[in-house]
Design an enzyme around this catalytic site. Structure first.
Site, PDB file in Angstrom:
ATOM      1  N   SER A   1     -38.299  68.791  85.222  1.00 16.25           N
ATOM      2  CA  SER A   1     -37.627  67.265  85.595  1.00 16.25           C
ATOM      3  C   SER A   1     -36.987  66.770  84.591  1.00 16.25           C
ATOM      4  CB  SER A   1     -38.990  66.505  86.094  1.00 16.25           C
ATOM      5  OG  SER A   1     -39.891  66.183  85.007  1.00 16.25           O
TER       6      SER A   1
ATOM      7  N   GLY B   1     -46.114  51.199  84.061  1.00 16.00           N
ATOM      8  CA  GLY B   1     -47.517  51.319  83.554  1.00 16.00           C
ATOM      9  C   GLY B   1     -48.351  52.554  83.988  1.00 16.00           C
TER      10      GLY B   1
ATOM     11  N   LYS C   1     -48.052  63.442  71.850  1.00 14.63           N
ATOM     12  CA  LYS C   1     -49.637  63.664  71.441  1.00 14.63           C
ATOM     13  C   LYS C   1     -49.578  63.641  69.987  1.00 14.63           C
ATOM     14  CE  LYS C   1     -50.261  63.948  75.735  1.00 14.63           C
ATOM     15  NZ  LYS C   1     -49.138  63.471  76.488  1.00 14.63           N
TER      16      LYS C   1
ATOM     17  N   MET D   1     -46.624  65.963  88.405  1.00  8.64           N
ATOM     18  CA  MET D   1     -45.844  66.492  87.371  1.00  8.64           C
ATOM     19  C   MET D   1     -46.431  67.072  86.191  1.00  8.64           C
ATOM     20  SD  MET D   1     -42.064  65.125  88.315  1.00  8.64           S
ATOM     21  CE  MET D   1     -40.986  65.155  89.520  1.00  8.64           C
TER      22      MET D   1
ATOM     23  N   HIS E   1     -77.566  66.520  71.618  1.00  7.62           N
ATOM     24  CA  HIS E   1     -77.644  65.085  71.266  1.00  7.62           C
ATOM     25  C   HIS E   1     -77.672  65.033  69.678  1.00  7.62           C
ATOM     26  CE1 HIS E   1     -79.315  61.001  71.100  1.00  7.62           C
ATOM     27  NE2 HIS E   1     -79.939  61.055  69.921  1.00  7.62           N
TER      28      HIS E   1
ATOM     29  N   GLY F   1     -28.151  78.569  83.775  1.00  9.35           N
ATOM     30  CA  GLY F   1     -28.331  79.745  84.740  1.00  9.35           C
ATOM     31  C   GLY F   1     -27.909  79.135  86.173  1.00  9.35           C
TER      32      GLY F   1
END
Length: 467
Positions: free
Chosen positions: A145, A181, A51, A319, A445, A115
């Site tokens: 993952s 995609g 991001k 996920m 608005h 662990g």
């Protein structure tokens, strides 16, 4: 041997949030993380850095292509990829520091190392310098993952790369080939397209973001194509190899079986992710997994072994970082005897491209397949005053409601700042609002949020006012 009420393996958004909630509920908590920083994939090499890259590239793209229309004359704009990369890392480090602080604040003991579950009451932690063993009453597996690839293509982390390597590139690719995609492919592809790369996305299905409402994928395809991305939909990748600083990829058209080839300097494998459950010792206690490698859990997210739970990417479902966090809180509260709930149908999917995309509830395709009697209403951003002001007119909001009761069953959005504005739809659906309920609410608005009101009006006897 130190003894804990709960030990969490993995410190991603599922693990660390669960640790905080467990601690808030008065439990003695340990968290085990194999890497030197907390936060898991999301914070270190996923959600947060991607991001940050998307935000930076969007600023650059608007400066190059839109600022002049606002009356802002910028003589020359250039990308310093090293500075951009450093700024991304600074953001990541700041949030890592925040997670560290939260662990200390909530008195969560952090163990660094891999662990392994020795038995249902004991975990071995193998670090670089030492191996420790701790005792625990409950275990929460939150190991997340890792990137997946096609069976015949190896990610070499040099030229054939995963999202992890893509988000650490120190040069702008001349030609980035993206396999997939879905969310990861379109997000990272759009980053480098905006920075000046030629980007080609090869997708097996006939639409982008194929798990979301079909109308969103088609609109995103149009929007990203206008930004210069090339698409090869309904193509099956058959071959990819890297030699002499370049990548050659071959794919087969599903309809005509014709083969095409692409040459680039990088190939991003973005076909999805797979659960990370290797070497956790699941076999030591007999934890069951399914054919996808996911850990099997019941309605309480407990495995077949009493007192051992699993959350996030290692179990069924999408996920998503926010799904993992919800599950982490859910398990913590279950452990102490509370009765929390998660409405999985109202966990939104979000894509941070430009325009942004989000979907919550059921898609039109799912509802039609279930023979549900529905009505839909849609309103385009090109008819929204705030969108015209900011030159963000690509996209729309679609509302799907029950034909008899008017209850909102799904909301699917593509447009400006959707990732922040979709929450109104989630709140409405959590309280089982009708489309008319939203249509009769006052929306400020000019704001982007008026588009949701108008879409609800459109779903209520086609009453949209501004189109």
């Amino acid at each position: 041997m130190e003894k804990y009420d709960v030990t969490i393996i993995g410190s991603g958004p599922g693990g660390y949030v669960s640790a905080i909630r467990c601690a808030q509920l008065g439990l003695k908590v340990a968290i085990v993380e194999r890497y030197s920083t907390l936060g898991g994939t999301c914070l270190n090499v996923g959600c947060i850095p991607s991001k940050a890259w998307l935000e930076a590239s969007e600023h650059y793209y608007k400066l190059k292509h839109q600022f002049e229309k606002f009356g802002i004359d910028v003589k020359e704009a250039n990308v310093d990829i090293l500075k951009m990369n450093q700024r991304v890392q600074d953001v990541v480090q700041e949030i890592i520091n925040g997670v560290d602080y939260l662990m200390k604040k909530n008195k969560v003991t952090v163990y660094e190392g891999h662990g392994t579950i020795k038995d249902k009451d004991t975990i071995e932690i193998k670090g670089e310098d030492k191996t420790e063993t701790i005792a625990t009453d409950k275990i929460i597996i939150a190991t997340g993952s890792k990137p997946a690839s096609l069976p015949n293509i190896k990610i070499d982390k040099n030229r054939i790369i995963s999202s992890t390597e893509a988000l650490a590139l120190r040069e702008i690719p001349k030609h980035l080939i993206v396999v997939g995609g879905g969310v990861i492919g379109v997000e990272i592809g759009s980053v480098f397209a905006r920075l000046g790369s030629k980007v080609s996305i090869v997708e097996y299905f006939d639409s982008l973001i194929a798990t979301m409402d079909g109308a969103l994928g088609h609109q995103l395809h149009r929007s990203l194509r206008k930004q210069g991305i090339d698409f090869y939909l309904e193509h099956k990748v058959t071959y990819a190899t890297a030699t002499d600083g370049k990548v050659e990829l071959k794919a087969e058209n599903l309809s005509g079986k014709e083969e095409m080839s692409l040459d680039g300097d990088y190939c991003l494998m973005a076909i999805g992710r797979k659960p990370y459950t290797a070497n956790l010792g699941l076999e030591n206690i007999g934890v069951e997994t399914n054919e996808k490698g996911q850990i099997a859990v019941d309605e309480n997210l407990e495995t077949n072994i009493k007192g051992v739970y699993a959350i996030g990417d290692v179990i069924r479902g999408a996920m998503l970082a926010h799904k993992a966090s919800e599950e982490g809180v859910f398990v913590a509260e279950r452990i102490v005897g509370q009765k929390p709930h998660i409405n999985y149908s109202l966990i939104p999917n979000i894509v941070y491209t430009q325009p942004e995309v989000a979907g919550v509830g059921l898609t039109e395709e799912e509802l039609k397949k279930a023979n549900k009697s529905i009505k839909t209403g849609s309103f385009p951003y090109k008819a929204n005053a705030r969108a015209k002001i900011s030159m963000d007119t690509d996209g729309f909001i679609k509302v799907i409601a029950d034909k008899q009761t008017d209850e909102i069953l799904g909301v699917h959005m593509i447009g400006p700042r959707i990732a922040d504005s979709y929450t109104e739809a989630v709140v409405a659906m959590e309280f089982r609002a009708a489309a008319e309920d939203i249509a009769r609410m006052s929306h400020g608005h000019p704001t982007f949020s008026e588009t949701f009101k108008e879409a609800c009006l459109a779903a209520t006897e086609d009453r949209a006012l501004h189109i």
